[in-house]
Scaffold this motif. Sequence first.
Motif, PDB file in Angstrom:
ATOM      1  N   PRO A 109       0.826  -1.231   0.000  1.00 59.89           N
ATOM      2  CA  PRO A 109       0.000   0.000   0.000  1.00 59.89           C
ATOM      3  C   PRO A 109       0.849   1.266   0.000  1.00 59.89           C
ATOM      4  O   PRO A 109       0.514   2.247  -0.675  1.00 59.89           O
ATOM      5  CB  PRO A 109      -0.818  -0.120   1.268  1.00 59.89           C
ATOM      6  CG  PRO A 109      -0.833  -1.571   1.601  1.00 59.89           C
ATOM      7  CD  PRO A 109       0.447  -2.111   1.085  1.00 59.89           C
ATOM      8  N   GLN A 110       1.971   1.251   0.734  1.00 56.70           N
ATOM      9  CA  GLN A 110       2.838   2.429   0.755  1.00 56.70           C
ATOM     10  C   GLN A 110       3.470   2.656  -0.613  1.00 56.70           C
ATOM     11  O   GLN A 110       3.556   3.802  -1.084  1.00 56.70           O
ATOM     12  CB  GLN A 110       3.920   2.265   1.815  1.00 56.70           C
ATOM     13  CG  GLN A 110       3.384   2.191   3.231  1.00 56.70           C
ATOM     14  CD  GLN A 110       4.462   1.797   4.225  1.00 56.70           C
ATOM     15  OE1 GLN A 110       5.595   1.527   3.857  1.00 56.70           O
ATOM     16  NE2 GLN A 110       4.085   1.778   5.501  1.00 56.70           N
ATOM     17  N   GLY A 147       0.774   3.875  -2.935  1.00 56.76           N
ATOM     18  CA  GLY A 147       0.438   5.275  -2.613  1.00 56.76           C
ATOM     19  C   GLY A 147       1.472   6.227  -3.179  1.00 56.76           C
ATOM     20  O   GLY A 147       1.146   7.283  -3.731  1.00 56.76           O
ATOM     21  N   ALA A 180       1.096   6.434  -6.886  1.00 57.48           N
ATOM     22  CA  ALA A 180      -0.086   7.239  -7.218  1.00 57.48           C
ATOM     23  C   ALA A 180       0.223   8.729  -7.090  1.00 57.48           C
ATOM     24  O   ALA A 180      -0.212   9.540  -7.929  1.00 57.48           O
ATOM     25  CB  ALA A 180      -1.249   6.852  -6.317  1.00 57.48           C
ATOM     26  N   GLN A 181       0.970   9.116  -6.050  1.00 56.73           N
ATOM     27  CA  GLN A 181       1.328  10.527  -5.892  1.00 56.73           C
ATOM     28  C   GLN A 181       2.212  11.001  -7.047  1.00 56.73           C
ATOM     29  O   GLN A 181       2.035  12.103  -7.566  1.00 56.73           O
ATOM     30  CB  GLN A 181       2.063  10.738  -4.560  1.00 56.73           C
ATOM     31  CG  GLN A 181       1.163  10.672  -3.351  1.00 56.73           C
ATOM     32  CD  GLN A 181       1.947  10.839  -2.054  1.00 56.73           C
ATOM     33  OE1 GLN A 181       3.171  10.948  -2.069  1.00 56.73           O
ATOM     34  NE2 GLN A 181       1.227  10.864  -0.930  1.00 56.73           N
ATOM     35  N   ASN A 190       0.023  11.422 -10.118  1.00 55.85           N
ATOM     36  CA  ASN A 190      -0.793  12.646 -10.010  1.00 55.85           C
ATOM     37  C   ASN A 190       0.047  13.886 -10.254  1.00 55.85           C
ATOM     38  O   ASN A 190      -0.405  14.832 -10.913  1.00 55.85           O
ATOM     39  CB  ASN A 190      -1.470  12.717  -8.643  1.00 55.85           C
ATOM     40  CG  ASN A 190      -2.588  11.714  -8.512  1.00 55.85           C
ATOM     41  OD1 ASN A 190      -3.168  11.269  -9.513  1.00 55.85           O
ATOM     42  ND2 ASN A 190      -2.890  11.327  -7.283  1.00 55.85           N
TER      43      ASN A 190
END
Length: 140
Positions: A119-120, A123, A126-127, A130
Amino acid sequence: MEEPQRIKNVASSKPKTPSKRKPPTPQELISHYESQGLDSNAAAVKVIDDLQKALFGVISSGRGKKDRLLADSSRKIDSLNSRITILDLKLDSKPGYPETFAIGIASGAALKGIGAVMPQILGGLAQIWNSVTSATRSSS
């Protein structure tokens, strides 16, 4: 009456086919070498040496189908032996049950560790995604 007599004489004058000589027996060979002055033990060794030389001469003559068959069979046996050796080496390099079990436990622990940090990692990815997409939108 003379004619049958002449046929009989012609038939009797034909040469007989030579009969095959029997090879000497081992005892005769030993006796031959003993008569040449060798003792019994040395004569036996000489007979064995002569027989080995004769056998080697027949085997290494390289003549006839039997010799080619023997050479071909020998080549095939050597090829088969090398294939079996390679197969044996491959089987020896494969892990057994204890090694396979240890590999499974290590793989499970690695997957569990990756699952805990996944998950880290997702994440962070994903950052980054973005940020890249917002930078490309604002520049256009």
